[in-house]
Design an enzyme around this catalytic site. Structure first.
Site, PDB file in Angstrom:
ATOM      1  N   ASP A 296       0.887  -1.052  -0.028  1.00  0.00           N
ATOM      2  CA  ASP A 296      -0.025  -0.021   0.174  1.00  0.00           C
ATOM      3  C   ASP A 296       0.766   1.334  -0.021  1.00  0.00           C
ATOM      4  O   ASP A 296       2.017   1.216   0.210  1.00  0.00           O
ATOM      5  CB  ASP A 296      -0.789   0.179   1.221  1.00  0.00           C
ATOM      6  CG  ASP A 296      -0.181   0.168   2.658  1.00  0.00           C
ATOM      7  OD1 ASP A 296       0.960  -0.202   2.626  1.00  0.00           O
ATOM      8  OD2 ASP A 296      -0.607   0.928   3.446  1.00  0.00           O
TER       9      ASP A 296
ATOM     10  N   GLU B 168       3.433   1.763   2.537  1.00  0.00           N
ATOM     11  CA  GLU B 168       4.602   0.769   2.296  1.00  0.00           C
ATOM     12  C   GLU B 168       4.708  -0.321   3.399  1.00  0.00           C
ATOM     13  O   GLU B 168       5.789  -0.653   3.630  1.00  0.00           O
ATOM     14  CB  GLU B 168       6.061   1.468   2.261  1.00  0.00           C
ATOM     15  CG  GLU B 168       5.903   2.876   1.537  1.00  0.00           C
ATOM     16  CD  GLU B 168       7.301   3.522   1.521  1.00  0.00           C
ATOM     17  OE1 GLU B 168       7.899   4.182   2.272  1.00  0.00           O
ATOM     18  OE2 GLU B 168       7.963   3.281   0.098  1.00  0.00           O
TER      19      GLU B 168
HETATM   20  C1  NOJ Z   1       7.780   1.969   8.291  1.00  0.00           C
HETATM   21  C2  NOJ Z   1       6.641   3.171   8.000  1.00  0.00           C
HETATM   22  O1  NOJ Z   1       5.514   2.983   8.581  1.00  0.00           O
HETATM   23  C3  NOJ Z   1       6.618   3.379   6.488  1.00  0.00           C
HETATM   24  O2  NOJ Z   1       5.294   4.289   6.257  1.00  0.00           O
HETATM   25  C4  NOJ Z   1       7.648   3.858   5.841  1.00  0.00           C
HETATM   26  O3  NOJ Z   1       7.516   4.259   4.759  1.00  0.00           O
HETATM   27  C5  NOJ Z   1       8.867   2.835   6.276  1.00  0.00           C
HETATM   28  N1  NOJ Z   1       8.948   2.447   7.534  1.00  0.00           N
HETATM   29  C6  NOJ Z   1      10.163   3.539   5.659  1.00  0.00           C
HETATM   30  O4  NOJ Z   1      10.458   4.950   6.410  1.00  0.00           O
HETATM   31  C1  NOJ Z   2       6.412   7.141   4.538  1.00  0.00           C
HETATM   32  C2  NOJ Z   2       4.966   7.059   4.020  1.00  0.00           C
HETATM   33  O1  NOJ Z   2       4.135   6.047   4.360  1.00  0.00           O
HETATM   34  C3  NOJ Z   2       5.168   7.106   2.310  1.00  0.00           C
HETATM   35  O2  NOJ Z   2       3.614   7.065   1.894  1.00  0.00           O
HETATM   36  C4  NOJ Z   2       6.039   7.980   1.586  1.00  0.00           C
HETATM   37  O3  NOJ Z   2       5.925   7.743   0.218  1.00  0.00           O
HETATM   38  C5  NOJ Z   2       7.221   7.887   2.242  1.00  0.00           C
HETATM   39  N1  NOJ Z   2       7.377   8.127   3.697  1.00  0.00           N
HETATM   40  C6  NOJ Z   2       8.271   9.069   1.733  1.00  0.00           C
HETATM   41  O4  NOJ Z   2       7.451  10.255   1.941  1.00  0.00           O
END
Ligand code: NOJ
Ligand code: NOJ
Length: 446
Positions: free
Chosen positions: A188, A191
């Site tokens: 999603d 991530e």
């Molecule tokens: C875990 C976070 O919940 C996710 O959203 C993020 O993109 C990654 N770690 C990398 O920072």
């Molecule tokens: C974490 C977020 O969850 C994700 O959606 C985003 O793409 C990255 N950070 C980078 O901003």
């Protein structure tokens, strides 16, 4: 002293509203958001067109070009700048995407992020993330259609959309990828979870519809038909995210991996989907009762979960109730996203001169907006005007929360602490600035 008297005199001679507007917080924040966003594009130690997610290089390291963030930033610029000023920025972006599409990648076009040296990120990560190519199609197809109107059809055909298969142009590559891979599981936008996601499917549907328009415009009718057929199927897939029992849209279906603790399956990205990609005439628009019901559930949830929300008006919005990232806090881009959604809803009602209240959506109108509607169509001027004005007021309250937690110079990081309100996680998040711009653009259309 002298200076004060002088400004009182100047202000007295300016039309009231102008004086107030010109140096309002909102306008200053708009301007600084734009400037700070621009500082994160084509930085001296990155390729041209590269959008760093944030200048932060540690804790967290966001010094990468994320496909999603970058495409959303380009879409925001599209709404913000005159076309002539967009063009050079898009040229760089298009050249960069063209390279990224052809460079070696673990999962192909769904690869989520790229290094400043131009290569793809190859350490373990939640991949693929298939919203990225779709968001790129949305920004670039809109750009291509504008270029065609302005005599740029040759460039569009040679660089953006040629009918050739295997695809050798930027938009076509992404459309082929989206149209052939949307049924697969992916991670999603946060991530974290692998499955089928409302946000991803929603932006994919829009990408295919817009892509089909462009394909038709360029005489590639067979492809247009194929993209539309996939969009119709995506439509049906999206319907399955609605839970009548819970009265909100479920963010993920068919989860096959990733975080196991998102028990509510309630997620603010549903509202982002509408902001980023709703199209007239398609389901799950801003006024869809299911979207309205989901917005209300999210606000109610975050009101309870974040202690800081009980100290001020308006609600700081986070990603989802169970979020643990940096402790789980409200985010600027989501709080701005809710403001944007409220303005967009108000805009739709302004156009329609009517609205519908149903069992599904009535809590939003009655509990949240404080009205006393019974079910049915509301079309008297007085009531519709009242709804619009309350929506605007609540939209402004989300902005007020941004004002309260922003840095003095207009700095917006990723999050603000749920206990003390101080900014947290990645500093100067490019996407925070982009979403502030698009929220204000929506407000200004009212
Ligand atoms: C875990 C976070 O919940 C996710 O959203 C993020 O993109 C990654 N770690 C990398 O920072
Ligand atoms: C974490 C977020 O969850 C994700 O959606 C985003 O793409 C990255 N950070 C980078 O901003």
């Amino acid at each position: 002293m002298k200076k004060t008297i002088f400004s009182i005199i100047v202000v007295a001679f300016l039309p009231q509203s102008f004086a107030r507007q010109r140096d309002s917080w909102e306008n200053r924040q708009y301007q600084s958001s734009y400037e700070k966003l621009r500082q994160n594009i084509s930085r001296s130690d990155t390729p041209r067109g590269f959008v760093v997610a944030s200048p932060s290089k540690s804790d967290p390291n966001y010094y990468f070009h994320w496909v999603r963030d970058a495409a959303l930033v380009m879409s925001a610029l599209q709404q913000t700048l005159p076309f002539d000023q967009q063009k050079p920025l898009f040229r760089d972006y298009i050249d960069l995407v063209n390279n990224h599409q052809q460079v070696w990648k673990i999962t192909g076009q769904g690869e989520p992020k790229f290094n400043p040296d131009g290569s793809s990120y190859s350490l373990p990560w939640g991949r693929p993330q298939n919203d990225g190519p779709a968001l790129r199609v949305i920004a670039l197809t809109r750009h291509a259609l504008r270029l065609i109107e302005n005599g740029g059809i040759d460039y569009v055909k040679s660089r953006l959309y040629g009918g050739k298969i295997p695809a050798n142009t930027v938009i076509k590559r992404d459309l082929e990828y989206v149209s052939h891979n949307w049924t697969k599981h992916d991670f999603d936008l946060w991530e974290e979870v692998k499955g089928h996601h409302f946000y991803t499917r929603y932006v994919q549907r829009t990408a295919l519809v817009l892509g089909a328009q462009l394909a038709d415009r360029l005489g590639d009718h067979g492809a247009a038909k194929w993209y539309r057929k996939q969009a119709v199927e995506l439509n049906q897939a999206l319907e399955k995210h609605w839970s009548a029992e819970k009265n909100y849209i479920l963010t993920t279906r068919n989860r096959v991996g990733g975080l196991p603790y998102k028990h509510t399956n309630l997620d603010a990205s549903v509202i982002l989907a509408v902001n980023h990609a709703s199209l007239p005439g398609l389901s799950f628009s801003a006024t869809d009762e299911r979207v309205i019901a989901t917005a209300w559930k999210l606000i109610a949830a975050f009101k309870d979960i974040y202690p800081i929300n009980n100290r001020f008006d308006g609600t700081g919005i986070g990603r989802y109730p169970e979020d643990r990232y940096f402790g789980g806090n409200p985010w600027f881009l989501l709080t701005a996203g809710f403001a944007e959604y409220f303005y967009k809803l108000a805009e739709s009602y302004q156009k329609d001169h009517r609205l519908t209240v149903s069992d599904t959506s009535k809590k939003f109108f009655n509990k949240f907006l404080g009205l006393q509607f019974s079910h049915g169509v509301i079309s008297d001027d007085l009531s519709v005007t009242e709804v619009i004005s309350r929506l605007k007021k609540h939209g402004d309250q989300f902005l007020n929360r941004i004002k309260r937690h922003a840095g003095q110079d207009g700095r917006l990081d990723e999050q603000f602490d749920k206990y003390n309100g101080f900014m947290k996680s990645a500093r100067d998040l490019t996407w925070s600035y982009a979403s502030f711009l698009t929220a204000i653009n929506a407000k200004r259309r009212l």
